[in-house]
Scaffold this active site. Structure first.
Site, mmCIF file in Angstrom:
data_model
loop_
_atom_site.group_PDB
_atom_site.id
_atom_site.type_symbol
_atom_site.label_atom_id
_atom_site.label_comp_id
_atom_site.label_asym_id
_atom_site.label_seq_id
_atom_site.Cartn_x
_atom_site.Cartn_y
_atom_site.Cartn_z
ATOM 1 N N PHE A 23 0.845 -1.196 0.000
ATOM 2 C CA PHE A 23 0.000 0.000 0.000
ATOM 3 C C PHE A 23 0.875 1.239 0.000
ATOM 4 C CE2 PHE A 23 -2.760 -3.306 1.298
ATOM 5 C CZ PHE A 23 -4.018 -2.947 0.844
ATOM 6 N N CYS A 29 -5.738 15.541 -0.104
ATOM 7 C CA CYS A 29 -7.011 15.200 -0.738
ATOM 8 C C CYS A 29 -7.706 16.495 -1.126
ATOM 9 C CB CYS A 29 -7.894 14.381 0.203
ATOM 10 S SG CYS A 29 -9.384 13.745 -0.636
ATOM 11 N N CYS A 33 -14.327 14.537 3.373
ATOM 12 C CA CYS A 33 -15.498 13.743 3.763
ATOM 13 C C CYS A 33 -15.482 13.537 5.272
ATOM 14 C CB CYS A 33 -15.478 12.396 3.040
ATOM 15 S SG CYS A 33 -15.451 12.562 1.242
ATOM 16 N N CYS A 36 -14.144 10.133 6.626
ATOM 17 C CA CYS A 36 -12.826 9.652 6.213
ATOM 18 C C CYS A 36 -11.955 9.317 7.425
ATOM 19 C CB CYS A 36 -12.130 10.703 5.355
ATOM 20 S SG CYS A 36 -10.561 10.128 4.681
ATOM 21 N N ASP A 37 -11.181 8.224 7.297
ATOM 22 C CA ASP A 37 -10.320 7.780 8.400
ATOM 23 C C ASP A 37 -8.833 7.991 8.101
ATOM 24 O OD1 ASP A 37 -9.968 5.877 6.444
ATOM 25 O OD2 ASP A 37 -10.488 4.166 7.687
ATOM 26 N N GLU A 92 -6.927 3.610 -5.909
ATOM 27 C CA GLU A 92 -8.188 3.932 -5.242
ATOM 28 C C GLU A 92 -8.342 5.451 -5.269
ATOM 29 O OE1 GLU A 92 -8.405 0.230 -2.081
ATOM 30 O OE2 GLU A 92 -7.690 2.177 -1.343
#
Length: 187
Positions: A23, A29, A33, A36-37, A92
């Site tokens: 990952f 961003c 949101c 969002c975490d 993603e």
């Protein structure tokens, strides 16, 4: 590039659930949101070659580039370098910006009414908040459609699994995506 973290685990969501993957979480961003975490601001600056050397340490050649929003930084050079190193590249994204064309798999998780700028979506993954997901699906052609319960305590106490399951049973072209990495306690 500003990188939030690089780690090795199993893909916990969507079509590739259970796949060992590296990952690469990018910082930053363009959306905020409430559920969002991800910490969008922390991270370190890394050159393309440093990123490739770092991800090569792990045995899997499946890489998930996520964020934040990867399209703010991801470029053709990094995609080319990762392909040269033998990686299958999954991105993603919220879909609001164009991605390099040569990524192997695009997972788009659109947010609200924000327009999607992608030409190709392999997997549409919608965080289910009891919204009109049929309208979302009609706006975004994809090969695979997933609904994911919202796990944030900000929304419905973080437990709308039953509502999500009911929706999928009533609309069987959707599939369930759970955050299995959280369920089994891995990163």
């Amino acid at each position: 590039m500003r990188i939030n973290e690089i780690f090795y685990s199993l893909q916990g969501e969507g079509f590739h659930t259970g796949t060992p993957a590296v990952f690469l979480r990018m910082s930053g961003c363009n959306l905020k949101c409430e559920f969002c975490d991800t910490d969008h601001f922390s991270g370190i600056e890394m050159r393309h070659d440093e990123i490739v050397r770092r991800v090569m340490r792990y045995p899997s050649r499946h890489i998930v580039i996520t964020g934040g929003e990867p399209s703010l930084q991801l470029d053709d050079l990094l995609v080319d370098m990762l392909h040269e190193a033998g990686f299958y590249i999954q991105v993603e994204t919220n879909g609001t910006r164009v991605l390099p064309e040569d990524v192997d798999w695009v997972t788009c998780s659109p947010k609200g009414d924000t327009p999607v700028a992608l030409k190709r979506i392999d997997e549409l993954k919608v965080v289910f908040l009891d919204q009109d997901v049929e309208e979302i699906a009609n706006r975004h052609a994809a090969m695979h459609y997933f609904l994911q319960p919202c796990s944030s305590p900000v929304y419905d106490g973080g437990n709308n699994i039953q509502a999500t399951v009911k929706y999928i049973l009533d609309h069987p072209h959707w599939r369930l995506s759970l955050q299995t990495h959280k369920l089994i306690g891995i990163e």
